[in-house]
Design a protein around this motif. Structure first.
Motif, PDB file in Angstrom:
ATOM      1  N   GLU A 125      89.455 160.014 -41.651  1.00  0.00           N
ATOM      2  CA  GLU A 125      88.828 160.607 -42.834  1.00  0.00           C
ATOM      3  C   GLU A 125      88.069 159.570 -43.660  1.00  0.00           C
ATOM      4  O   GLU A 125      87.017 159.863 -44.220  1.00  0.00           O
ATOM      5  CB  GLU A 125      89.872 161.335 -43.692  1.00  0.00           C
ATOM      6  N   ALA A 126      88.591 158.346 -43.748  1.00  0.00           N
ATOM      7  CA  ALA A 126      87.887 157.275 -44.467  1.00  0.00           C
ATOM      8  C   ALA A 126      86.577 156.949 -43.769  1.00  0.00           C
ATOM      9  O   ALA A 126      85.547 156.742 -44.420  1.00  0.00           O
ATOM     10  CB  ALA A 126      88.768 156.034 -44.578  1.00  0.00           C
ATOM     11  N   LEU A 127      86.580 156.904 -42.438  1.00  0.00           N
ATOM     12  CA  LEU A 127      85.351 156.687 -41.671  1.00  0.00           C
ATOM     13  C   LEU A 127      84.348 157.799 -41.964  1.00  0.00           C
ATOM     14  O   LEU A 127      83.169 157.538 -42.224  1.00  0.00           O
ATOM     15  CB  LEU A 127      85.667 156.643 -40.175  1.00  0.00           C
ATOM     16  N   ALA A 128      84.821 159.031 -41.958  1.00  0.00           N
ATOM     17  CA  ALA A 128      83.946 160.171 -42.223  1.00  0.00           C
ATOM     18  C   ALA A 128      83.331 160.078 -43.616  1.00  0.00           C
ATOM     19  O   ALA A 128      82.114 160.241 -43.783  1.00  0.00           O
ATOM     20  CB  ALA A 128      84.729 161.479 -42.067  1.00  0.00           C
ATOM     21  N   ALA A 129      84.141 159.785 -44.608  1.00  0.00           N
ATOM     22  CA  ALA A 129      83.643 159.695 -45.989  1.00  0.00           C
ATOM     23  C   ALA A 129      82.666 158.533 -46.145  1.00  0.00           C
ATOM     24  O   ALA A 129      81.645 158.654 -46.826  1.00  0.00           O
ATOM     25  CB  ALA A 129      84.811 159.535 -46.952  1.00  0.00           C
ATOM     26  N   ARG A 130      82.965 157.424 -45.534  1.00  0.00           N
ATOM     27  CA  ARG A 130      82.128 156.229 -45.656  1.00  0.00           C
ATOM     28  C   ARG A 130      80.777 156.403 -44.973  1.00  0.00           C
ATOM     29  O   ARG A 130      79.775 155.844 -45.412  1.00  0.00           O
ATOM     30  CB  ARG A 130      82.874 155.039 -45.043  1.00  0.00           C
ATOM     31  N   THR A 131      80.725 157.167 -43.905  1.00  0.00           N
ATOM     32  CA  THR A 131      79.493 157.278 -43.133  1.00  0.00           C
ATOM     33  C   THR A 131      78.764 158.611 -43.326  1.00  0.00           C
ATOM     34  O   THR A 131      77.673 158.789 -42.807  1.00  0.00           O
ATOM     35  CB  THR A 131      79.779 157.083 -41.632  1.00  0.00           C
ATOM     36  N   GLY A 132      79.374 159.541 -44.047  1.00  0.00           N
ATOM     37  CA  GLY A 132      78.702 160.803 -44.342  1.00  0.00           C
ATOM     38  C   GLY A 132      78.742 161.825 -43.220  1.00  0.00           C
ATOM     39  O   GLY A 132      77.881 162.700 -43.149  1.00  0.00           O
ATOM     40  N   ILE A 133      79.739 161.713 -42.335  1.00  0.00           N
ATOM     41  CA  ILE A 133      79.895 162.711 -41.284  1.00  0.00           C
ATOM     42  C   ILE A 133      81.202 163.460 -41.520  1.00  0.00           C
ATOM     43  O   ILE A 133      81.987 163.078 -42.380  1.00  0.00           O
ATOM     44  CB  ILE A 133      79.872 162.067 -39.875  1.00  0.00           C
ATOM     45  N   SER A 134      81.424 164.505 -40.758  1.00  0.00           N
ATOM     46  CA  SER A 134      82.666 165.275 -40.944  1.00  0.00           C
ATOM     47  C   SER A 134      83.840 164.566 -40.273  1.00  0.00           C
ATOM     48  O   SER A 134      83.658 163.713 -39.395  1.00  0.00           O
ATOM     49  CB  SER A 134      82.504 166.674 -40.346  1.00  0.00           C
ATOM     50  N   GLY A 135      85.032 164.952 -40.642  1.00  0.00           N
ATOM     51  CA  GLY A 135      86.229 164.413 -40.014  1.00  0.00           C
ATOM     52  C   GLY A 135      86.278 164.728 -38.531  1.00  0.00           C
ATOM     53  O   GLY A 135      86.680 163.902 -37.718  1.00  0.00           O
TER      54      GLY A 135
END
Length: 81
Positions: free
Chosen positions: A41-51
């Motif tokens: 989820e942190a990767l998703a939030a940081r890069t602007g993609i979905s979980g």
């Protein structure tokens, strides 16, 4: 320990572990654990993609954080066109 912090401007409940405080940072190993929901989820939030997109990239590319983040940013850029 539990604490409240912000992620993308929204309050989130964080769980502090002996390794790292989530979602503030990923472990310094350069790897992303595919089974760690907070890292995904942190990767998703940081890069602007979905979980789900983040999990699919991890499943496809393995645990190399640099490769995954590059692919995530590329995915986001393609969608923005």
């Amino acid at each position: 320990a539990l604490r409240i912090t912000e992620l993308s401007g929204k309050p989130v409940l964080c769980v502090e572990t002996h390794m790292v405080s989530f979602p503030d940072a990923l472990p310094q190993t350069g790897e992303i654990a595919s089974t760690d929901v907070l890292q995904v989820e942190a990767l998703a939030a940081r890069t602007g993609i979905s979980g789900d997109e983040a999990q699919a990239l991890i499943d496809r590319l393995g645990t190399d954080r640099v490769a995954i983040e590059q692919a995530a940013r590329g995915l986001k850029a393609k969608r923005g066109r």
